[in-house]
Design a protein around this motif. Structure first.
Motif, short mmCIF file in Angstrom:
data_model
loop_
_atom_site.label_atom_id
_atom_site.label_comp_id
_atom_site.label_asym_id
_atom_site.label_seq_id
_atom_site.Cartn_x
_atom_site.Cartn_y
_atom_site.Cartn_z
N ILE A 176 1.09 -1.61 -0.22
CA ILE A 176 0.19 0.14 0.08
C ILE A 176 0.90 1.43 0.36
O ILE A 176 0.32 2.50 -0.56
CB ILE A 176 -0.84 0.28 1.28
CG1 ILE A 176 -2.16 -0.79 1.07
CG2 ILE A 176 -1.45 1.16 1.35
CD1 ILE A 176 -2.82 -0.53 -0.08
N ASP A 181 -2.03 -0.97 -4.86
CA ASP A 181 -3.36 -1.67 -4.06
C ASP A 181 -2.99 -3.24 -4.95
O ASP A 181 -4.23 -3.91 -3.77
CB ASP A 181 -4.05 -1.14 -4.85
CG ASP A 181 -4.07 0.89 -4.08
OD1 ASP A 181 -3.12 0.77 -3.05
OD2 ASP A 181 -5.03 1.48 -3.78
N ALA A 185 -3.62 -6.06 -2.20
CA ALA A 185 -5.66 -7.11 -2.21
C ALA A 185 -4.97 -8.49 -2.03
O ALA A 185 -5.50 -9.49 -1.77
CB ALA A 185 -5.78 -6.77 -2.73
N GLN A 221 -7.19 -3.27 6.82
CA GLN A 221 -7.56 -2.45 5.76
C GLN A 221 -8.49 -1.34 6.68
O GLN A 221 -8.76 -0.07 5.35
CB GLN A 221 -9.56 -3.54 6.08
CG GLN A 221 -8.99 -4.72 5.25
CD GLN A 221 -10.26 -6.09 5.05
OE1 GLN A 221 -10.75 -6.06 4.19
NE2 GLN A 221 -10.59 -6.37 5.97
N ALA A 224 -5.95 0.37 6.28
CA ALA A 224 -5.05 1.11 4.66
C ALA A 224 -6.22 1.46 3.97
O ALA A 224 -5.31 2.67 2.95
CB ALA A 224 -5.09 -0.18 3.79
N SER A 225 -7.14 1.56 4.39
CA SER A 225 -8.57 2.33 3.73
C SER A 225 -7.77 3.97 3.88
O SER A 225 -8.23 5.10 2.67
CB SER A 225 -9.85 2.11 4.36
OG SER A 225 -10.15 2.91 5.80
N SER A 228 -5.19 4.56 1.01
CA SER A 228 -5.55 4.59 -0.72
C SER A 228 -6.39 5.28 -0.95
O SER A 228 -7.64 4.69 -0.15
CB SER A 228 -5.14 2.78 -0.69
OG SER A 228 -5.74 2.78 -1.84
N TRP A 231 -8.24 1.62 -2.26
CA TRP A 231 -8.38 0.88 -1.49
C TRP A 231 -9.96 0.29 -1.08
O TRP A 231 -9.79 -1.53 -0.95
CB TRP A 231 -7.71 0.78 0.05
CG TRP A 231 -8.18 -0.42 0.84
CD1 TRP A 231 -9.35 -1.03 1.83
CD2 TRP A 231 -7.54 -1.82 0.70
NE1 TRP A 231 -8.78 -2.18 2.36
CE2 TRP A 231 -7.59 -2.76 1.56
CE3 TRP A 231 -6.07 -2.08 -0.54
CZ2 TRP A 231 -7.20 -4.38 1.34
CZ3 TRP A 231 -5.87 -3.52 -0.30
CH2 TRP A 231 -6.05 -4.16 1.24
N GLY A 235 -10.06 -3.70 -2.24
CA GLY A 235 -9.73 -4.74 -0.67
C GLY A 235 -10.32 -6.16 -0.83
O GLY A 235 -10.22 -5.85 1.29
N SER A 371 -17.08 -0.67 2.42
CA SER A 371 -16.41 -1.14 1.12
C SER A 371 -17.57 -0.68 -0.17
O SER A 371 -17.56 -0.64 -1.14
CB SER A 371 -16.28 -2.37 0.34
OG SER A 371 -15.35 -2.85 -0.84
#
Length: 473
Positions: A176, A181, A185, A221, A224-225, A228, A231, A235, A371
């Motif tokens: 990341i 990305d 994943a 997660q 990471a969101s 990115s 993501w 993701g 998501s």
């Protein structure tokens, strides 16, 4: 005179023996009845009474378990991997911060990322991650454990899987950071596959390891969101993990692989088996006393109490957590009152363990829903007014809170949202986070704090990524 006293004493002693013998016969009969009723209850529920009934049939070609042992052997042969933890601690010496979690949640100084990349990109590690990729594609996990060893049963794969998941998430975080990305994943996918594998071990150690791995992935997660913008597209938000589906099998394996062998050996008076099960850790005099026929009735009551508890544990559902907590408290009082010694030792803390399992499902649902919310915003330009708007285009069904059996709580707040589960206290706290206790799910709600959330907006004005995400439990 002495002769009369001797006769009276003899008669009294005989009466006493008859009374004691009668009491022992009655207790033995009543204890056998209690044990038979406890076993009948499990039979009525369809519970298995042999480990073979719990274990699934697995084709050798599909079984990942042997590959984990090969992975461990590979690590032992490659010094740079063995030295990895020391190298990492050298880079992140903060005693209050776990080095793995610091990297996985981007809580390190920017100048450390190149060093992390070097550690994870050696030739040894490339071979390590290639092996994990092959393992992750295996659909099944059935270890070759010695189930006959009872409580002495070892689970070497558990530690191997936990460490592999830690390193995969570190690799994902580094990807990341490098703007890769898709690679991140892929590493997340492999982490979740490993989590599914260990859950198939079907005992409480394996189930809780699976849940802990999923929690690490959830934290990653969320973080990471923040790093990115895209993501949510990479993701794997639709990965729908259900660790509670392993709960009953884990309860059965806990009973059959841990406690029942001890109880059965005591009742059968099998001293040699007791010695084997204890692994030499229990003094032989205690084992001989436990297997004495005169006290078997005592352990039959003990065993009946344990089976009654485990039957209740098998039936546990999220909506019955409060009732089970009351039952568990009364049960512990009964155990102390009646001196159920072995039950007190081998009975698991079911309520707290089940809390972890359902909390993992709640977090998984938060990831999927967040998501979907991001995907909705990408098309509509804003978040939906209600969570129901996500179906059927973005989610097949309205996302549910496993604790309340009702939809997850969602509020649109300007250009952000609040999304949460009510958590293990079964109380809607309005989306508040228990800052005092982030590792053990007890109080407060389980709140999404990744991209799009109100905490993200408040700590990252302008919707810009930050290197220090605030994580909820």
């Amino acid at each position: 005179m002495l002769k009369k006293l001797a006769i009276v004493f003899g008669i009294g002693f005989l009466v006493l023996l008859l009374l004691v013998g009668g009491a022992l016969i009655w207790f033995s009969h009543d204890a056998s009845k209690a044990l038979a009723e406890a076993k009948a209850g499990l039979v009525e529920d369809g519970a298995p009474f042999s480990i073979e009934q719990v274990l699934p049939e697995v084709d050798d070609a599909d079984n990942a378990a042997p590959l984990y042992l090969e992975l461990d052997a590979y690590v032992e042969e490659h010094p740079s991997i063995l030295a990895f933890d020391d190298s990492l601690e050298g880079l992140i010496p903060d005693e209050d911060l776990d080095p793995y979690q610091a990297v996985q949640t981007f809580q390190i100084e920017p100048e450390l990322w190149p060093e992390i990349g070097k550690l994870l990109s050696t030739e040894d590690f490339e071979g390590y991650f290639n092996r994990i990729e092959q393992i992750a594609e295996k659909p099944s996990f059935k270890p070759d454990w010695n189930y006959d060893a009872g409580p002495a049963m070892l689970v070497p794969e558990v530690g191997i899987i936990k460490r592999a998941a830690d390193r995969l998430l570190m690799k994902a975080a580094y990807s990341i950071h490098m703007g890769q990305d898709g690679d991140a994943a892929r590493y997340l996918y492999q982490t979740l596959r490993l989590s599914e594998h260990v859950g198939q071990g079907d005992n409480l150690i394996c189930l809780l390891t699976s849940v802990a791995t999923q929690k690490m992935a959830y934290r990653f997660q969320q973080a990471a969101s923040w790093q990115s913008q895209n993501w949510h597209q990479a993701g794997l938000g639709n990965w729908n993990l259900k660790p509670s589906e392993r709960w009953i099998a884990s309860m059965d394996m806990e009973r059959l692989g841990l406690a029942s062998p001890f109880f059965e050996a005591i009742i059968e008076g099998d001293y040699e088996r007791l010695l084997e099960l204890s692994g030499g850790e229990v003094p032989s005099l205690q084992l001989k006393t436990a297997s004495n026929p005169l006290v078997v009735w005592f352990f039959k009551y003990d065993y009946a109490a344990y089976l009654t508890y485990m039957r209740k544990a098998r039936q546990l559902q999220p909506e019955a957590l409060g009732a089970f907590a009351d039952f568990e408290e009364r049960f512990q009082e009964e155990v102390k009152k009646h001196r159920h010694l072995l039950t007190a030792i081998v009975t698991p803390a079911v309520r707290s363990m089940y809390d972890h399992v359902i909390a993992a499902e709640a977090r998984n649902e938060l990831v999927r829903t967040s998501s979907a919310l991001e995907a909705y915003k990408t098309i509509a330009g804003q978040y939906p007014d209600s969570i129901e708007a996500l179906t059927p285009q973005y989610l097949d069904q309205i996302p549910m809170d496993p604790f309340s059996q009702a939809p997850l709580h969602y509020r649109k707040e300007g250009n952000a949202f609040t999304l949460y589960s009510i958590g293990t206290n079964l109380v809607d706290d309005g989306g508040s986070i228990d800052e005092e206790d982030t590792n053990w799910p007890t109080e407060g709600d389980i709140v999404w704090t990744g991209r799009g959330s109100v905490p993200h907006r408040e700590q990252s004005p302008g919707d810009q990524p930050t290197s220090e995400p605030a994580l909820s439990r």
